[in-house]
Design a protein around this motif. Structure first.
Motif, short mmCIF file in Angstrom:
data_model
loop_
_atom_site.label_atom_id
_atom_site.label_comp_id
_atom_site.label_asym_id
_atom_site.label_seq_id
_atom_site.Cartn_x
_atom_site.Cartn_y
_atom_site.Cartn_z
N ILE A 138 -7.55 15.75 -3.23
CA ILE A 138 -8.64 15.97 -4.18
C ILE A 138 -9.82 15.11 -3.72
CG2 ILE A 138 -9.31 15.94 -6.60
CD1 ILE A 138 -6.36 16.17 -7.34
N PRO A 139 -10.95 15.76 -3.39
CA PRO A 139 -12.00 15.07 -2.63
C PRO A 139 -12.55 13.79 -3.27
CG PRO A 139 -12.36 17.43 -2.59
CD PRO A 139 -11.22 17.19 -3.55
N ASN A 140 -12.89 13.86 -4.57
CA ASN A 140 -13.37 12.66 -5.25
C ASN A 140 -14.60 12.00 -4.64
OD1 ASN A 140 -11.85 11.85 -7.72
ND2 ASN A 140 -10.09 12.16 -6.36
N ILE A 195 -17.84 10.13 -5.21
CA ILE A 195 -18.00 9.24 -6.37
C ILE A 195 -19.05 9.79 -7.35
CG2 ILE A 195 -18.40 6.86 -7.13
CD1 ILE A 195 -15.82 7.20 -5.55
N GLU A 196 -20.04 10.53 -6.85
CA GLU A 196 -20.93 11.22 -7.80
C GLU A 196 -20.25 12.50 -8.24
OE1 GLU A 196 -25.16 13.65 -8.13
OE2 GLU A 196 -23.94 13.75 -6.34
N PRO A 197 -20.00 12.67 -9.54
CA PRO A 197 -19.41 13.93 -9.99
C PRO A 197 -20.40 15.08 -9.78
CG PRO A 197 -19.36 12.25 -11.73
CD PRO A 197 -20.27 11.75 -10.65
N GLY A 232 -24.42 12.23 -4.16
CA GLY A 232 -23.53 11.08 -3.98
C GLY A 232 -22.21 11.42 -3.32
N GLY A 233 -22.29 11.85 -2.07
CA GLY A 233 -21.08 12.20 -1.32
C GLY A 233 -20.67 13.63 -1.61
N PHE A 273 -18.17 15.60 1.11
CA PHE A 273 -16.90 15.74 1.84
C PHE A 273 -16.39 17.18 1.79
CE2 PHE A 273 -17.13 11.62 -0.43
CZ PHE A 273 -17.56 10.87 0.64
N ARG A 290 -14.93 12.68 -14.73
CA ARG A 290 -14.00 12.56 -13.59
C ARG A 290 -12.78 13.48 -13.74
NH1 ARG A 290 -14.62 11.87 -8.53
NH2 ARG A 290 -16.46 10.76 -9.27
N TYR A 297 -12.29 20.54 3.02
CA TYR A 297 -12.45 19.13 2.69
C TYR A 297 -12.46 18.37 4.01
CZ TYR A 297 -10.97 14.38 1.52
OH TYR A 297 -10.88 13.01 1.45
N GLN A 346 -10.55 8.01 4.78
CA GLN A 346 -10.04 9.19 4.10
C GLN A 346 -8.76 9.70 4.77
OE1 GLN A 346 -13.38 11.89 3.53
NE2 GLN A 346 -14.10 10.71 1.78
N LEU A 384 -7.98 8.99 -12.04
CA LEU A 384 -7.96 7.95 -10.99
C LEU A 384 -6.82 6.96 -11.17
CD1 LEU A 384 -11.78 7.30 -10.52
CD2 LEU A 384 -10.18 8.14 -8.79
N TYR A 410 -4.04 9.44 -9.23
CA TYR A 410 -4.36 9.84 -7.86
C TYR A 410 -4.91 8.61 -7.17
CZ TYR A 410 -6.17 12.60 -3.98
OH TYR A 410 -6.41 13.13 -2.73
N LEU A 460 -6.80 6.56 -4.68
CA LEU A 460 -7.86 6.49 -3.67
C LEU A 460 -7.77 5.13 -2.96
CD1 LEU A 460 -11.17 7.73 -5.35
CD2 LEU A 460 -9.60 9.03 -3.93
N VAL A 468 -22.68 6.64 -13.35
CA VAL A 468 -21.39 6.93 -13.95
C VAL A 468 -20.57 7.74 -12.96
CG1 VAL A 468 -20.17 7.97 -15.89
CG2 VAL A 468 -22.43 6.96 -16.25
N GLY A 469 -19.51 7.14 -12.43
CA GLY A 469 -18.69 7.86 -11.46
C GLY A 469 -17.39 8.36 -12.05
N CYS A 470 -16.89 7.69 -13.08
CA CYS A 470 -15.58 8.10 -13.58
C CYS A 470 -15.44 8.02 -15.09
CB CYS A 470 -14.48 7.24 -12.94
SG CYS A 470 -14.44 5.55 -13.55
N ASP A 471 -16.33 7.37 -15.76
CA ASP A 471 -16.29 7.09 -17.20
C ASP A 471 -14.95 6.57 -17.70
OD1 ASP A 471 -17.12 10.59 -17.73
OD2 ASP A 471 -15.23 9.78 -17.04
N GLN A 526 -12.81 2.77 -13.73
CA GLN A 526 -12.09 2.57 -12.47
C GLN A 526 -13.00 2.47 -11.26
OE1 GLN A 526 -10.10 5.72 -13.86
NE2 GLN A 526 -8.11 4.76 -14.12
N CYS A 546 -23.98 7.27 0.92
CA CYS A 546 -24.63 8.16 -0.07
C CYS A 546 -25.36 7.36 -1.13
CB CYS A 546 -23.62 9.10 -0.71
SG CYS A 546 -22.62 8.37 -2.03
N PHE A 577 -24.31 6.11 -3.96
CA PHE A 577 -23.95 6.27 -5.38
C PHE A 577 -23.16 5.08 -5.92
CE2 PHE A 577 -21.97 8.12 -9.14
CZ PHE A 577 -23.05 8.77 -9.71
N PHE A 588 -14.84 1.53 -6.19
CA PHE A 588 -14.51 2.54 -5.17
C PHE A 588 -15.75 2.88 -4.35
CE2 PHE A 588 -10.94 4.11 -7.97
CZ PHE A 588 -9.94 3.80 -7.07
N ARG A 611 -16.31 5.95 -1.40
CA ARG A 611 -15.61 7.03 -0.71
C ARG A 611 -16.24 7.28 0.66
NH1 ARG A 611 -10.58 9.14 -0.61
NH2 ARG A 611 -10.41 11.34 -1.18
N CYS A 612 -17.40 6.66 0.93
CA CYS A 612 -18.11 6.96 2.19
C CYS A 612 -17.83 5.96 3.31
CB CYS A 612 -19.62 6.97 1.96
SG CYS A 612 -20.27 8.27 0.93
#
Lengths: 786, 159
Positions: A198-200, A202-204, A254-255, A257, A287, A371, A685, A709, A712, A714, B39-42, B45, B101, B103, B135, B137-138
């Protein structure tokens, strides 16, 4: 004058200042006046009939403007989401393409599927009202595993695919491969799963639709990797809107992938709804929504075999893969386990014949698409696990068996369609073994043993195909889009330059790298170049960013446009210097007449183009603005060698990465600092896939068990080592920069290196990813018991 | 019931009427329009929402605006000098390519400054362990760790 060539220099990034000071503008930061907020009601079930939806309570709730369901979407004539790549199956039939509705129509097929949307003045009001939408579901049996979905009696997702099979596709000469296997001195067979990820980012994901009655036009802000493709798919295939009346902006993203390549239903809904309620409609995923609605990656079940002669020379490879594509076909889902996977099975080796058969299967899971790496990590895993295992079985050093089989002469036509233009695989493997001090490994293993730890070493020599192209070939393989890129170079009267690129940057640093390329070619300071991306009203067209294509395809389009600027500049300069055009040369920002001291700087030529008092009007238009489209003649083929050393604690099963060496050949490198950053991120990754990340569904209910999170895993800073990274340069032969692309390499090469190291450490033949402490501990215990 | 909240943000007193359930991060982003806090996860985490409150790094998605009544808050917008000169931690992130990125970056920078406050001379091991609430991710953290180790003495010297 000093050379302005800054290609190959680690220039600090232009974009960093805004990101470091909170000045980035991501989609959720955009706040249109009078915006409303959308909340999606999503399916709690993996598979169910929708018997009815009651929306009246929600519609009457405080602040609510509208509640829409699949019926409203159908009545509005909005089509389902299209798939961009047609795969033809082994019987010559087109793949099964079931409708992928924007909001569910009569049935839901995965947990998290969009069922309805509630739009209200505030996010709180929309959330409250969404709770009031009552959906009457008749729960159906679900299937989440690709192999299970093909069995007789399995729950059927789509009427048009009664066996849940999207396609069975094959490449290679099966009869020939089968023949070789019959007589081979040695064969190695492995069966494994390439775990679903699941890519995740960080920016939804986020989208804001904004219809203007005054202009009868739409603006869509969206967290997307390819705004033009998003617009094309949305207008031409889904909504039937006039393309020129839809303005798509993908601001800072924000990313991605891969997960932000695709056209998603949410984007369509907010765009359409903004016209219905005549207010901007804003949606940002939380998220949990990201987990169940962003396209997932990987999920292959594979049987792979390698045939070798007595000296360890590869004779043939045979691969059968079941690819779980999820409940619907996402935008590029169909090409990932075929065109981007099976064609890479030659790896860096001269294996003369290869056969691969892929069965793509629908299941009650979130759609799977590209992905980071997309097909190529799966292919590398197959090849490099097989090669390493064969070496162990035949008692040949794993580096040596690779060297015996490396392709050494180029161009090289593989048996699986690709034509490698160039490479030097010994160079990267030599460098990696040196950097990783493989010579000292035996001693370190002894030291680990003395501490009661199990040490292992693993190699991975990957290849990838990047800069996907040419369009004509992709088209013949089923692509429903071109695979070129567009660029525009606008020289202003003052000699400053704005560059518009169809590539999108969401962490890759294009604003820096592309400016380095343009500044170097024009011989002007980098500060005089500004890069614009991510806006369909500013940029002529674009295919976007994925498949490590930005510099190789997008960068080349810009170079072509720059060269047109220089060509026109020469004409202007020739006129100014009263010389023949052929006598004018350009370097370091100066036009000169060969063999004389006559010269005019770039800035003067630019000014002349816009203030054309002394100008060859009979031959030239004023202005200095050029655009170019570049459609590559071949893929690029980055490749590299990774060496990983791990130490396993036999009491806990915990793996510690003691050393991770990556030596990549990305061809010519524009900005080494940025390239290293891409490798580090990709490796992490890849390490995540090998050690920690694994999407799980409950096989009975189809519930997503790794939906947050906390479930899963990360990678965190503590989970990854300090990397040892180096590069070798074998320039690509068919683009002017000699570049290949670097974005995905780490994620492609890392998992096999790690799993080769762990299996070596604990002395087992195979191990499932993610190799968590529990998995490793169990494998050690089983081995002891046996 | 709307409630009145007052606090000092980046040196400026601010107050507003908000719904009781308004999270601090939403107050900062939506009411103050300081959108550098992400806000990345609310769910507390990812750490993208990390701000400094009364001298500690806290996750602004995990508390109500009401709970910050009277607090002294610094967001990423308040980290650089008034003339725009980057804080040494921000400068180190730029120097070492510790962001891609962007973020996670605001939360990461604030956590990093807090980390150095608590560990003025951290080892690589300490830095990696202390980043467990953020976190990225990049970047694979590699360059973030390098940046923090490089900035630590300069940031520690600022106190």
């Amino acid at each position: 004058m000093a050379s302005m060539n800054i290609i190959g220099t680690s220039v600090k990034r232009t974009e960093d200042y805004r990101f470091l000071t909170g000045g980035g503008q991501y989609t959720d930061d955009v706040a249109p006046h009078h915006a409303t907020y959308a909340v999606f009601v999503r399916s709690p079930h993996a598979h169910a009939k929708i018997k009815g939806i009651k929306t009246d309570k929600a519609a009457k709730a405080r602040g609510v403007h509208a509640v829409y369901t699949g019926d409203d979407i159908a009545k509005a004539g909005i089509n389902g989401l299209p798939c961009g790549w047609l795969i033809t199956d082994v019987n010559g039939q087109p793949m099964k393409e079931p409708p992928y509705p924007v909001l569910a129509q009569g049935k839901v097929r995965h947990v998290g599927e969009r069922v309805a949307v509630v739009i209200a003045d505030t996010l709180h009001e929309a959330r409250d009202a969404a709770e009031l939408v009552e959906v009457d579901y008749e729960v159906l049996p679900a299937v989440v595993n690709g192999a299970e979905a093909r069995k007789k009696g399995a729950p059927v997702l789509h009427e048009i695919a009664p066996d849940n099979t999207c396609y069975v596709w094959a490449i290679g000469d099966k009869a020939k491969v089968d023949d070789v296997f019959k007589s081979a001195a040695h064969t190695t067979k492995l069966e494994f799963v390439n775990n679903r990820l699941i890519p995740n980012a960080i920016e939804p994901r986020a989208a804001i639709g904004n219809y203007s009655r005054a202009e009868d036009a739409y603006t869509l802000h969206v967290a997307s990797q390819n705004p033009h493709v998003e617009r094309l798919l949305m207008t031409a295939f889904v909504m039937g809107l006039p393309e020129h009346k839809v303005h798509v902006i993908a601001p800072d993203v924000g990313g991605g992938f891969g997960s932000k390549i695709y056209l998603y239903g949410e984007d369509v809904v907010v765009t359409w709804a903004s016209k219905q309620i005549n207010r901007p409609v804003k949606w940002t995923a939380d998220r949990v929504e990201s987990f169940s609605s962003d396209a997932h990656g990987r999920d292959h079940v594979t049987t792979a075999e390698l045939a070798l002669d007595k000296d360890g020379k590869f004779l043939a490879m045979r691969v059968h893969t079941t690819a779980n594509v999820g409940a619907y076909l996402s935008t590029f889902a169909s090409c990932v386990p075929t065109i981007l996977y099976a064609t890479l099975l030659a790896g860096q080796y001269t294996t003369p014949v290869i056969y691969c058969e892929v069965t793509a299967v629908f299941t009650n899971t979130t759609p799977v698409d590209a992905y980071r790496g997309a097909g190529r990590p799966e292919a590398t895993y197959v090849v490099e696990r097989l090669v390493e295992t064969a070496a162990r079985e035949m008692k040949i050093d794993p580096a040596e068996i690779r060297r015996r089989n490396f392709i050494k002469e180029f161009p090289y036509q593989t048996p699986v369609a690709l034509l490698y233009d160039t490479g030097n695989y010994n160079a990267t493997l030599d460098a990696a073994t040196k950097l990783g001090d493989v010579a000292g490994y035996a001693k370190r293993k002894e030291q680990s043993k003395a501490r009661g730890k199990l040490r292992g070493i693993g190699y991975s020599c990957y290849i990838e195909a990047c800069g996907i192209a040419p369009s004509s070939v992709a088209g013949s393989l089923g692509a429903r889009a071109g695979l070129y890129e567009a660029g525009e170079v606008r020289v202003h009267p003052t000699g400053k330059v704005t560059v518009f690129t169809g590539s999108h940057s969401h962490g890759q640093g294009h604003e820096t790298t592309f400016a380095q390329v343009v500044a170097s070619r024009l011989g002007i300071p980098m500060d005089d170049v500004h890069i614009v991306h991510g806006d369909t009203s500013k940029i002529l067209f674009g295919m976007g960013t994925y498949g490590s294509r930005s510099i190789a395809v997008g960068g080349t389009a810009i170079v072509k446009a720059v060269d047109k600027v220089i060509a026109k500049g020469k004409k202007i300069a020739a006129h100014l210097m009263e010389a023949a055009e052929n006598d004018v040369e350009f370097s370091d920002g100066i036009f000169r007449v060969t063999g004389t001291d006559k010269q005019v700087p770039f800035g003067q030529v630019a000014l002349t183009a816009y203030v054309p008092h002394n100008y060859p009007h009979d031959k030239l238009e004023p202005g200095l603005n050029e655009n170019a489209f570049y459609d590559p003649s071949n893929f690029t083929f980055p490749a590299g060698s990774y060496v990983c050393e791990v130490e396993v604690d036999p009491d806990t099963g915990k793996t510690s990465i003691e050393s991770f060496v990556a030596v990549d050949d990305f061809g010519k490198i524009i900005n080494p600092m940025i390239v290293e950053g891409q490798v580090q991120g990709g490796l992490t990754q890849g390490i995540g896939q090998a050690l920690m990340e694994g999407c799980r569904y409950d096989s009975a209910s189809g519930q997503l068990l790794t939906g947050t999170l906390t479930d899963y895993c990360l990678p965190r800073a503590e989970d990854v080592p300090h990397f040892k990274i180096d590069t070798r340069e074998t320039p690509c032969t068919h683009n002017p920069l000699g570049v290949k692309g670097c974005g995905e390499a780490g994620a492609i090469g890392a998992p096999a290196a790690l799993m080769n190291a762990i299996t070596d450490a604990i002395g087992v033949r195979d191990l499932a990813m993610p190799a968590t402490a529990e998995t490793v501990w169990r494998a050690i215990a089983m081995k002891k018991a046996a | 019931m709307p409630v009145k909240v007052s606090m000092t943000v980046n040196g400026k007193p601010v107050s507003a009427e908000v719904e009781e359930r308004t999270l601090l991060v939403n107050f900062i982003r939506e009411h103050l329009r300081l959108t550098g806090t992400h806000v990345g996860c609310d769910t507390a985490q990812c750490g993208a929402c990390t701000i400094e409150m009364n001298g500690d790094a806290v996750k602004a998605c995990n508390m109500l605006a009401m709970q910050a009544e009277g607090a002294k808050i610094t967001t990423i917008e308040g980290i650089a000098a008034a003339d725009g000169t980057l804080h040494p931690m921000q400068e180190a992130f730029r120097e070492h390519h510790a962001l891609q990125c962007g973020f996670c970056t605001p939360g990461m920078v604030i956590s990093a400054i807090d980390l150095v406050r608590r560990h003025p001379n951290p080892s690589e091991e300490v830095v990696r362990a202390e980043l467990d609430g953020n976190f990225c991710r990049c970047t694979g953290y590699h360059n973030i760790v390098k940046a923090i180790l490089d900035a630590a003495p300069k940031v520690a010297a600022m106190r």
